[in-house]
Write an enzyme that holds these catalytic residues in place. Structure first.
Site, PDB file in Angstrom:
ATOM      1  CB  CYS A  85      22.198  49.919   7.065  1.00  0.00           C
ATOM      2  SG  CYS A  85      21.113  48.536   6.786  1.00  0.00           S
TER       3      CYS A  85
ATOM      4  NE  ARG B 293      23.180  54.626  11.104  1.00  0.00           N
ATOM      5  CZ  ARG B 293      22.539  55.702  10.701  1.00  0.00           C
ATOM      6  NH1 ARG B 293      22.749  56.851  11.302  1.00  0.00           N
ATOM      7  NH2 ARG B 293      21.700  55.661   9.691  1.00  0.00           N
TER       8      ARG B 293
ATOM      9  CD1 TRP C 162      18.777  46.749  13.098  1.00  0.00           C
ATOM     10  CD2 TRP C 162      17.149  47.084  11.593  1.00  0.00           C
ATOM     11  NE1 TRP C 162      17.575  46.673  13.753  1.00  0.00           N
ATOM     12  CE2 TRP C 162      16.554  46.868  12.853  1.00  0.00           C
ATOM     13  CE3 TRP C 162      16.323  47.311  10.500  1.00  0.00           C
ATOM     14  CZ2 TRP C 162      15.189  46.879  13.059  1.00  0.00           C
ATOM     15  CZ3 TRP C 162      14.950  47.322  10.692  1.00  0.00           C
ATOM     16  CH2 TRP C 162      14.392  47.107  11.963  1.00  0.00           C
TER      17      TRP C 162
ATOM     18  CG  ASN D 235      20.850  53.387   5.637  1.00  0.00           C
ATOM     19  OD1 ASN D 235      19.864  52.701   5.881  1.00  0.00           O
ATOM     20  ND2 ASN D 235      21.118  54.509   6.274  1.00  0.00           N
ATOM     21  N   GLY D 236      18.870  51.803   3.321  1.00  0.00           N
ATOM     22  CA  GLY D 236      17.590  52.201   2.730  1.00  0.00           C
ATOM     23  C   GLY D 236      16.919  50.980   2.123  1.00  0.00           C
TER      24      GLY D 236
ATOM     25  CD  GLU E 148      10.482  58.459  26.836  1.00  0.00           C
ATOM     26  OE1 GLU E 148       9.714  58.074  25.945  1.00  0.00           O
ATOM     27  OE2 GLU E 148      11.724  58.394  26.727  1.00  0.00           O
TER      28      GLU E 148
ATOM     29  CE  LYS F  66      13.789  55.555  26.760  1.00  0.00           C
ATOM     30  NZ  LYS F  66      13.507  56.658  25.881  1.00  0.00           N
TER      31      LYS F  66
ATOM     32  CD  GLU G  69      13.551  52.509  23.970  1.00  0.00           C
ATOM     33  OE1 GLU G  69      14.029  52.771  22.873  1.00  0.00           O
ATOM     34  OE2 GLU G  69      13.490  53.344  24.902  1.00  0.00           O
TER      35      GLU G  69
ATOM     36  CG  HIS H 276     -12.206  52.833  31.891  1.00  0.00           C
ATOM     37  ND1 HIS H 276     -13.580  52.830  31.924  1.00  0.00           N
ATOM     38  CD2 HIS H 276     -11.801  53.989  32.467  1.00  0.00           C
ATOM     39  CE1 HIS H 276     -13.996  53.967  32.479  1.00  0.00           C
ATOM     40  NE2 HIS H 276     -12.932  54.690  32.819  1.00  0.00           N
TER      41      HIS H 276
ATOM     42  CE  LYS I  29      19.855  57.642  19.553  1.00  0.00           C
ATOM     43  NZ  LYS I  29      19.053  57.758  20.780  1.00  0.00           N
TER      44      LYS I  29
HETATM   45  C1  F6R Z   1      13.261  55.385  22.240  1.00  0.00           C
HETATM   46  C2  F6R Z   1      13.713  55.970  21.007  1.00  0.00           C
HETATM   47  C3  F6R Z   1      12.826  55.867  19.829  1.00  0.00           C
HETATM   48  C4  F6R Z   1      12.891  57.162  19.010  1.00  0.00           C
HETATM   49  C5  F6R Z   1      12.097  57.027  17.711  1.00  0.00           C
HETATM   50  C6  F6R Z   1      12.116  58.305  16.909  1.00  0.00           C
HETATM   51  O1  F6R Z   1      14.189  55.532  23.269  1.00  0.00           O
HETATM   52  O2  F6R Z   1      14.767  56.511  20.938  1.00  0.00           O
HETATM   53  O3  F6R Z   1      11.515  55.573  20.182  1.00  0.00           O
HETATM   54  O4  F6R Z   1      12.403  58.207  19.788  1.00  0.00           O
HETATM   55  O5  F6R Z   1      12.636  55.993  16.941  1.00  0.00           O
HETATM   56  O6  F6R Z   1      13.405  58.657  16.564  1.00  0.00           O
HETATM   57  P1  F6R Z   1      13.790  60.126  16.165  1.00  0.00           P
HETATM   58  O7  F6R Z   1      13.583  60.983  17.378  1.00  0.00           O
HETATM   59  O8  F6R Z   1      15.221  60.046  15.757  1.00  0.00           O
HETATM   60  O9  F6R Z   1      12.875  60.539  15.063  1.00  0.00           O
END
Ligand code: F6R
Length: 608
Positions: free
Chosen positions: A2, A27, A74, A100-101, A479, A483, A486, A502, A603
């Site tokens: 949010c 976000r 959200w 938010n929360g 990673e 990517k 996502e 395995h 985000k």
């Molecule tokens: C993936 C991504 C998320 C964040 C995760 C942690 O591209 O951005 O997996 O890495 O939500 O977020 P932070 O780094 O803000 O603690």
């Protein structure tokens, strides 16, 4: 998650609220709304889906007035419907709140308020807040601020709150406990926002509200109070980010811009921290006496932590462990004051990572954060911070923050190695020479983006893909897969190449793209990767290799190759991941997804 904005000034609030909400879109959200004071009453407008729906509604029937608050929601408690969208009000409609929360005891509060005659219209936890405030006023609270303080004192959980009250038509109220909220100080106008980039174009000074603080914003200024009503003197900080840092600067997406920013970000980090010293807040003596390091993080930051572990083990000889923050917090680890906790976080607001810092404090350990956002909760709750200084990362999929975290780990590992005398000056100097090559090497990878795009165009349409790597590049495989899933929504799995036999080898057939990270190394890992690729080839898998320029062995096995410049093994992941970021990017583009705002993702994950 949010997003909150609020505006107090001489202008109509709507354009400022909408502009701020647009800047918070990254976000993640699924509905939005505003509450604006209009001739002594509160007008509310809410809409489901993208902000354009709210914008259309406000264009058709504008709300003129000031001040105002706005929100992108959200969904957690209750589906993303107009009724569940914020702002929420009390029965009289004179109090409007955005939040938010999560209010954890909302069911209990709701039952109590319902018994007192309050009528609830949504399924949200948030709706208890305006009703609680109304009840406090009814019960004789001296003023709205007191009612708000009393109401929040009864709420358990995390919140950042913005509120307006029809009877105090020049004021926006704000409060924070565990979820981010800042106050922006502009020229005769004041703002609240979930983060600085939301209002960067309007302000140059900010107050980072502390947990347990409440604030009033009027055209005359800002006042901050603790929950018990004592006025506190807030620290006003100057914002050093430029407004352009949060713009797209001609790129088609923020993510592409942020991928391109990586050479500059790393160069800056290297210049600033080349000799990480006592200024990080922990002395050489502290590092000498240390016996263990525990790294905690989520998602991409966790992958950076996995890489950091390998570097720290190799350079410092310390016992190092990396864990997912969401798992670590429910473990029963044997941690003592001789352990250093390293929380890694781009946003600095990730709920699980924050919980780990609080646990570590209870055990008497110090926390050294690697974080991108000054003033964030992770920074404030840690003993010391290495700032990644990557600038605002707006694309939901993390790119420049990741390579900056990798660089921060490299610099930290060398710093600790110096303090503990596990590497000599010459070895450290050689590592620094190689680290300084990474920005140009990344630049070179990016300059080949058209050929990476051609590979993505060829392979993007399958249902799945497998990413394989070893040792330093095992986290790179994870990673790269993250990517891809996502932003392109293609199922992708990252695996340690040695684990392929395995289980995942059963997936391999003539349709499966297998992305093998096989850059040249000084040790046996390279030969082992070549063998793994041979095994994939024998089963007709479609190999896309990340390989070192000029490599002839890989050429004979892979169907497609993403070439990267040669660099010392330890630092190759910083470069290799950029090829995978671009591969995922162009696959997503070919699949037509919303790259900067992938579905369902937020985000900044401020709830557990
Ligand atoms: C993936 C991504 C998320 C964040 C995760 C942690 O591209 O951005 O997996 O890495 O939500 O977020 P932070 O780094 O803000 O603690």
């Amino acid at each position: 998650m949010c997003g909150i904005v609020g505006y107090v000034g001489q202008q109509n609030a709507t354009p400022f609220l909408m502009d701020g909400l647009k800047r918070l879109e990254y976000r993640g959200y699924d509905s939005a709304g505003v509450a604006i004071l209009d001739a002594g009453r509160i007008s509310i407008r809410r809409a489901v889906g993208r902000l354009s729906a709210l914008e259309d509604s406000l264009e058709k029937a504008p709300i003129l007035g000031k001040p105002g608050i706005g929100h992108t929601r959200w969904a957690t408690h209750g589906a993303p419907t107009e009724t569940n969208a914020h702002p929420h009000t009390d029965d009289s409609g004179k109090i409007a709140v955005v939040h938010n929360g999560i209010i954890e005891n909302y069911q209990e509060l709701r039952a109590e308020l319902t018994a007192k005659g309050h009528r609830f219209t949504s399924q949200t936890d948030t709706e208890v807040i305006p009703h609680l405030i109304a009840q406090e006023l009814k019960d004789g609270a001296a003023d709205f601020l007191t009612a708000l303080r009393n109401a929040l004192a009864r709420a358990r959980g995390a919140y950042a709150v913005g509120a307006v009250f029809a009877d105090n038509p020049d004021t926006v109220y704000a409060a924070r406990h565990g979820s981010p909220l800042i106050i922006g100080l502009g020229e005769n106008e004041f703002f609240i926002a979930s983060d600085v980039p939301a209002i960067l174009n309007r302000i140059s000074k900010v107050i980072y509200l502390n947990d347990g603080e409440v604030a009033t914003l009027t055209p005359r200024g800002v006042r901050v109070f603790s929950l018990d009503g004592t006025e506190v003197q807030p620290e006003i900080q100057t914002v050093t980010l430029s407004a352009e840092a949060a713009e797209r600067a001609g790129f088609e997406t923020y993510m592409l811009k942020e991928i391109h920013e990586q050479p500059r970000v790393l160069r800056h980090l290297l210049e600033k921290n080349e000799t990480l010293g006592d200024e990080i807040g922990l002395s050489a003596d502290y590092f000498r006496k240390l016996n263990r390091i525990m790294i905690v993080a989520c998602g991409t930051a966790y992958h950076a932590g996995m890489y950091g572990r390998l570097l720290l083990e190799q350079f410092t000889g310390l016992a190092v462990e990396t864990d997912l923050a969401s798992e670590f917090r429910y473990r029963d680890p044997k941690i003592d004051p001789g352990t250093l906790l390293i929380p890694v976080s781009q946003s600095g607001e990730t709920a699980d990572t924050l919980a780990c810092i609080r646990m570590a404090r209870e055990w008497g350990c110090k926390a050294l954060a690697i974080c991108n956002v000054p003033g964030s909760s992770v920074v404030r709750e840690s003993d010391a911070t290495i700032f990644t200084e990557a600038g605002p990362e707006i694309g939901v999929a993390s790119t420049k923050a990741y390579t900056a975290q990798q660089m921060a780990f490299a610099l930290l590992a060398l710093h600790i190695a110096r303090a503990r005398d596990t590497l000599d000056d010459e070895e450290i100097a050689e590592c620094m020479i190689d680290l300084r090559k990474t920005p140009d090497a990344i630049h070179r990878v990016i300059s080949r983006k058209e050929s990476i795009k051609a590979v993505a165009d060829k392979h993007h349409d399958g249902p799945s893909s497998l990413y394989l790597g070893r040792k330093f590049n095992y986290p790179t495989a994870l990673e790269g897969a993250l990517k891809n899933k996502e932003i392109s929504y293609q199922h992708a799995e990252g695996y340690a190449a040695g684990e392929m036999k395995h289980g995942p080898i059963a997936l391999i057939n003539e349709y499966l793209p297998v992305i093998c990270i096989c850059t040249k190394t000084r040790d046996e890992v390279y030969d082992k990767m070549l063998s793994n690729m041979k095994e994939v080839e024998a089963r007709h898998g479609r190999i896309i290799a990340v390989a070192t320029e000029g490599d002839q062995h890989v050429k004979g096995i892979a169907e497609d190759i993403l070439y990267v410049p040669e660099i010392r093994d330890e630092f190759s992941p910083i470069i290799n991941v950029v090829a995978l970021q671009l591969l995922a990017y162009y696959a997503a583009q070919a699949r037509g997804t919303d790259i900067d705002k992938p579905r369902n993702l937020a985000k900044s994950v401020t709830v557990e």
